[in-house]
Design an enzyme around this catalytic site. Structure first.
Site, PDB file in Angstrom:
ATOM      1  N   SER A 193       0.841  -1.191   0.000  1.00  0.00           N
ATOM      2  CA  SER A 193       0.000   0.000   0.000  1.00  0.00           C
ATOM      3  C   SER A 193       0.883   1.251   0.000  1.00  0.00           C
ATOM      4  O   SER A 193       1.715   1.414  -0.889  1.00  0.00           O
ATOM      5  CB  SER A 193      -0.967  -0.043   1.190  1.00  0.00           C
ATOM      6  OG  SER A 193      -1.995   0.900   1.066  1.00  0.00           O
ATOM      7  N   GLU A 321      -9.102  -4.928  -4.669  1.00  0.00           N
ATOM      8  CA  GLU A 321      -8.453  -3.953  -3.781  1.00  0.00           C
ATOM      9  C   GLU A 321      -9.456  -3.105  -3.011  1.00  0.00           C
ATOM     10  O   GLU A 321      -9.320  -2.884  -1.813  1.00  0.00           O
ATOM     11  CB  GLU A 321      -7.534  -3.037  -4.600  1.00  0.00           C
ATOM     12  CG  GLU A 321      -6.324  -3.708  -5.214  1.00  0.00           C
ATOM     13  CD  GLU A 321      -5.179  -3.897  -4.238  1.00  0.00           C
ATOM     14  OE1 GLU A 321      -5.353  -3.579  -3.056  1.00  0.00           O
ATOM     15  OE2 GLU A 321      -4.112  -4.373  -4.673  1.00  0.00           O
ATOM     16  N   HIS A 417      -7.724  -5.596  -0.422  1.00  0.00           N
ATOM     17  CA  HIS A 417      -6.510  -4.876  -0.051  1.00  0.00           C
ATOM     18  C   HIS A 417      -6.022  -5.339   1.311  1.00  0.00           C
ATOM     19  O   HIS A 417      -6.796  -5.489   2.254  1.00  0.00           O
ATOM     20  CB  HIS A 417      -6.816  -3.384  -0.009  1.00  0.00           C
ATOM     21  CG  HIS A 417      -5.617  -2.519   0.183  1.00  0.00           C
ATOM     22  ND1 HIS A 417      -4.674  -2.327  -0.797  1.00  0.00           N
ATOM     23  CD2 HIS A 417      -5.199  -1.771   1.239  1.00  0.00           C
ATOM     24  CE1 HIS A 417      -3.736  -1.511  -0.370  1.00  0.00           C
ATOM     25  NE2 HIS A 417      -4.024  -1.171   0.876  1.00  0.00           N
TER      26      HIS A 417
END
Length: 525
Positions: A193, A321, A417
């Site tokens: 990330s 995600e 995610h």
């Protein structure tokens, strides 16, 4: 500082670093050293300054506890006004080694945590490096300044202080890791990330040249700011306190107050949309800044220009995600046509981007279109474009996609995610992992984690994760699932929509004036 030296024992490994001696502990087959300072605390006269080398100490320093987290916002239930009572020594590293002896020459994996550049600390249970270390690598994690302390644009202070902290941590690894059994010439930096966005930025930074040999970017963020946008957001945060974004005004302000002020701005992003555009739409208050000195170009441009061409690259993303963020915002199952249309209008590339999404996914429901364009804009396409830029310039990259759906929450989160983090570290039963993996990891989760750990550690050791490199003809990627396979890039419709897009720093949209004219009032103080 002078630290009393306790009686040594076989269970208490002892190493020497440049600044002095350290004593750690053995845990499950690895020697562990926590809370080692790699720079002086950035407080007092060093507030908002570039990191300074840590001063030496005498005696043996106990390295048993993680250093305190840096000041940060109140997200996911955390109170921004709270402050760790263990001090201001925010800039610390942690090391796990299967054999802490000089000359062993093990590969080194240095983790950069995510958190949107506003939250995060290396002391989370999810980031425990013990399982990875038992696979034959030295694992390093560290803290860096986030939020206002690390990324606000402040007059009189260097930009991108959080990135400078990361460079300082990598320099510490170069100078000290041999004493932990690591090889300073075989350092792999890996992150997820905002941590992956940081990895991408380091690839573009001259100051990071020579500090690592390989890089892994897991779900790299595509957000960077122009100096104008960064300065405007910082000014709005300072204005919450009636101050200007200068070192003169802010250096003596309690970091908690700045975190609270930044949170207040982040909670009212809708009214800033005319000025801050996509940053306001996604509630992004801080990101690395293309400031012209520390970070001169975007990572995609840097790789296209052959920057760091000798650095081997592994990059990828998860399939779903956005799903986790949709769930956190309470919109899971609630996204209608209005929300989907706005997302397409704001995020899709080009004047006809929304139309191209609808044509490429003719049967997609509004919630699917919403998640597709969010996933593509923020993580999937920025990650893919790193590989595209590297291979187009004649370099090599390996690409993966995680398609295994998280079993937590009844499978509603998909391959969301952050799912890759516990799988890569092998920590399937601690921290926030239960939300994704479930209370009891399944045999399928354990097997997938083993495959991903093998790929990451093999890449760190030899530059080969176990599948072919990516190229713009076959576009082969590793799909991690219950049955992992190598195939052509699965998200080709999205790739085609974004293939001509350039990820540029987000600009300041206009000068329509700020809510309540607070910024102008602050500037007059």
């Amino acid at each position: 500082m002078t630290v009393a030296e306790p009686e040594a024992s076989k269970s208490r490994p002892d190493v020497r670093v440049v600044a002095g001696r350290l004593r750690g502990v053995r845990e499950s087959g690895a020697a562990v050293f926590r809370g080692i300072p790699f720079a002086e605390p950035p407080v007092g006269s060093l507030r908002f300054a570039a990191p300074r080398p840590v001063q030496s100490w005498s005696g043996v320093r106990e390295a048993l506890a993680y250093g305190p987290p840096p000041p940060q916002g109140g997200h996911f239930g955390r109170d921004a006004s709270s402050r760790d009572a263990s001090g201001d020594d925010w800039l610390t590293v942690n090391v796990w080694s299967p054999d802490p002896a000089p000359g062993v020459g093990l590969p080194v994996m240095v983790w950069i945590h995510g958190g949107g550049y506003v939250i995060g600390t290396s002391g989370l249970p999810e980031y425990d490096g013990g399982r990875l270390a038992r696979d034959g690598v030295v694992v390093v994690t560290f803290n860096y300044r986030v939020g206002f302390e690390g990324f606000a644009q402040i007059e009189g202070a260097p930009a991108n202080r959080g990135l400078l902290d990361q460079v300082a941590a990598l320099a510490w690894v170069r100078d000290n890791i041999r004493g932990f059994g690591g090889d300073p010439d075989r350092v792999t930096v890996f992150g997820q990330s905002a941590g992956a966005g940081s990895v991408a930025a380091l690839l573009a930074m001259e100051r990071a040249a020579g500090l690592f040999r390989r890089a892994v970017a897991q779900s790299a963020t595509g957000t960077l700011f122009t100096p104008e946008l960064a300065a405007d957001i910082s000014a709005a945060c300072a204005a919450e306190l009636g101050l200007r974004p200068t070192t003169a005004d802010l250096s003596a302000v309690d970091p908690r107050r700045l975190s609270v002020a930044a949170d207040a701005v982040g909670a009212t992003m809708d009214r800033w949309a005319p000025r801050w555009g996509r940053a306001a739409y996604r509630s992004i208050t801080f990101s690395p800044v293309i400031d012209g000195e520390i970070l001169t170009v975007t990572p995609w441009q840097a790789l296209a220009d052959s920057a760091g061409r000798d650095i081997e690259l592994l990059v990828g993303h998860t399939r779903d995600e956005q799903r986790l963020f949709t769930a956190i915002s309470g919109l899971l199952g609630e996204v209608g046509e209005e929300e989907a249309a706005k997302a397409l209008d704001v995020l899709a590339p080009g004047a006809d981007g929304a139309q191209r999404y609808r044509e490429a996914f003719p049967t997609a429901r509004p919630d699917e279109l919403y998640e597709l364009v969010h996933s593509d804009w923020l993580f999937r396409m920025p990650s893919l474009h790193l590989a595209e830029a590297r291979t187009t310039a004649g370099g090599q990259a390996h690409v993966y996609e995680l398609t295994w759906p998280a079993p937590g929450m009844g499978g509603a989160l998909g391959a969301c995610h952050g799912l890759d983090v516990p799988l890569v570290f092998g920590n399937l039963d601690r921290g926030q992992t239960a939300l994704l993996i479930g209370e009891a990891p399944s045999p399928e989760a354990e097997a997938l984690s083993a495959r991903m750990r093998t790929a990451w550690t093999s890449f760190a050791a030899h530059g080969d994760p176990g599948w072919p490199g990516y190229d713009t003809d076959r576009r082969l990627v590793q799909r991690f699932d219950t049955e992992s396979t190598v195939s052509a890039y699965p998200e080709d419709p999205s790739r085609r929509i974004w293939q001509d897009h350039t990820f540029s720093p987000l600009p300041l949209m206009g000068d329509q004036g700020l809510p309540g004219d607070r910024l102008r009032s602050a500037r007059s103080i």
